[in-house]
Design a protein around this motif. Structure first.
Motif, PDB file in Angstrom:
ATOM      1  N   GLN A  75      49.711  51.331   8.829  1.00  0.00           N
ATOM      2  CA  GLN A  75      50.154  50.583  10.011  1.00  0.00           C
ATOM      3  C   GLN A  75      50.037  49.072   9.799  1.00  0.00           C
ATOM      4  OE1 GLN A  75      49.828  51.848  14.079  1.00  0.00           O
ATOM      5  NE2 GLN A  75      48.383  53.458  13.498  1.00  0.00           N
ATOM      6  N   GLY A  99      51.811  55.710  12.918  1.00  0.00           N
ATOM      7  CA  GLY A  99      52.847  54.903  13.547  1.00  0.00           C
ATOM      8  C   GLY A  99      52.563  54.540  14.980  1.00  0.00           C
ATOM      9  N   ALA A 102      54.493  43.527  18.589  1.00  0.00           N
ATOM     10  CA  ALA A 102      55.115  44.092  19.783  1.00  0.00           C
ATOM     11  C   ALA A 102      54.964  43.136  20.959  1.00  0.00           C
ATOM     12  CB  ALA A 102      54.477  45.441  20.114  1.00  0.00           C
ATOM     13  N   LYS A 134      46.882  43.675  18.868  1.00  0.00           N
ATOM     14  CA  LYS A 134      47.581  44.346  17.765  1.00  0.00           C
ATOM     15  C   LYS A 134      46.607  45.114  16.886  1.00  0.00           C
ATOM     16  CE  LYS A 134      50.477  43.427  13.709  1.00  0.00           C
ATOM     17  NZ  LYS A 134      51.266  42.401  12.968  1.00  0.00           N
ATOM     18  N   TYR A 149      51.217  51.981  16.527  1.00  0.00           N
ATOM     19  CA  TYR A 149      51.497  50.644  17.065  1.00  0.00           C
ATOM     20  C   TYR A 149      52.954  50.504  17.488  1.00  0.00           C
ATOM     21  CZ  TYR A 149      51.588  45.565  17.471  1.00  0.00           C
ATOM     22  OH  TYR A 149      51.736  44.279  17.950  1.00  0.00           O
ATOM     23  N   ARG A 150      53.849  51.144  16.775  1.00  0.00           N
ATOM     24  CA  ARG A 150      55.262  51.081  17.127  1.00  0.00           C
ATOM     25  C   ARG A 150      55.555  51.837  18.411  1.00  0.00           C
ATOM     26  NH1 ARG A 150      58.928  47.907  13.766  1.00  0.00           N
ATOM     27  NH2 ARG A 150      57.612  47.291  12.018  1.00  0.00           N
ATOM     28  N   TRP A 151      54.689  52.770  18.755  1.00  0.00           N
ATOM     29  CA  TRP A 151      54.881  53.574  19.961  1.00  0.00           C
ATOM     30  C   TRP A 151      53.958  53.143  21.100  1.00  0.00           C
ATOM     31  CZ3 TRP A 151      54.864  59.377  18.054  1.00  0.00           C
ATOM     32  CH2 TRP A 151      55.897  59.550  17.118  1.00  0.00           C
ATOM     33  N   TRP A 168      55.436  42.108  12.162  1.00  0.00           N
ATOM     34  CA  TRP A 168      56.029  42.535  13.434  1.00  0.00           C
ATOM     35  C   TRP A 168      54.959  42.621  14.503  1.00  0.00           C
ATOM     36  CZ3 TRP A 168      55.807  46.878  16.783  1.00  0.00           C
ATOM     37  CH2 TRP A 168      56.868  46.958  17.693  1.00  0.00           C
ATOM     38  N   ASN A 216      53.398  46.759   9.826  1.00  0.00           N
ATOM     39  CA  ASN A 216      53.531  45.834  10.962  1.00  0.00           C
ATOM     40  C   ASN A 216      52.995  44.445  10.649  1.00  0.00           C
ATOM     41  OD1 ASN A 216      54.474  47.840  13.083  1.00  0.00           O
ATOM     42  ND2 ASN A 216      52.559  48.801  12.437  1.00  0.00           N
TER      43      ASN A 216
END
Length: 210
Positions: free
Chosen positions: A194, A22, A203, A133, A24-26, A201, A198
């Motif tokens: 990931q 996880g 960021a 990304k 990339y979300r962080w 999505w 994503n």
């Protein structure tokens, strides 16, 4: 003492798995942290090559490593492009170092220079073609897996912590094939999860903070 070691091992495993699956979300939190560790390793490795002592075997190695790490972390926190460049550079450096290790030139000046050259190339390509990304996903999957499997290797596999901190991926591959297989499988699974999670999505880059 054994209880504390078990607790630290479990925390490192959980954190490594969270980063691998996880990251990339962080990324807002992780980019300065990863930059810190890359800077520390780079600074300490440079001192090791210049002085000739063991990796982190002198006070100056620790001091230079910490100064470079702090500078990388602060600049990564302040400037998004620098954070992405450092993460991309760390991938390039690791790739260059791994190639040199596989042909028997690990730990020397040539491996260091090749790593630096590939670090610059990968960082340039990442920024030039807006690949942040993908680089962040690949980097977090690899580093999270290296942390998790490296913790297991250090805890139950007899791998030296100092050598693991110098070049964790190379150390995993040069030891028991079990650790190498587990690392590859976990890193591949982390990338797959990931990329799937994503796919739609992206960021938002944070603005310069000064």
């Amino acid at each position: 003492m054994a209880f504390e070691i078990i607790c630290v091992t479990i925390i490192a495993l959980l954190f490594g798995a969270a980063v691998a699956f996880g990251g990339y979300r962080w990324f807002l939190i992780l980019l300065p942290i990863l930059a810190f560790f890359f800077g520390f390793g780079l600074g300490a490795q440079a001192v090791h090559l210049l002085i000739g002592d063991a990796f982190l075997g002198t006070v100056i190695g620790w001091v230079v490593g910490f100064v470079v790490a702090l500078a990388f972390a602060v600049l990564s926190y302040l400037f998004y492009f620098f954070a992405v460049a450092v993460i991309a550079a760390s991938l390039g450096y690791g790739l260059g170092y791994a190639i040199m290790s596989w042909i028997g030139l690990d730990g020397g000046f040539i491996a260091f220079i090749v790593g630096i050259i590939l670090a610059v190339i990968v960082a340039f390509i990442t920024l030039r073609y807006n690949l942040a990304k993908y680089v962040i996903i690949i980097a977090t999957a690899i580093y999270g897996s290296a942390m998790a499997i490296g913790t297991l290797a250090a805890g139950v596999g007899g791998v030296e912590l100092a050598r693991l901190s110098e070049n964790p991926i190379n150390e995993l591959f040069s030891g028991s094939p079990i650790w190498a297989i587990l690392f590859v499988l976990m890193a591949a699974a982390g990338m797959f999860v990931q990329f799937q999670a994503n796919r739609a999505w992206v960021a938002e880059p944070y603005p310069n903070r000064i």
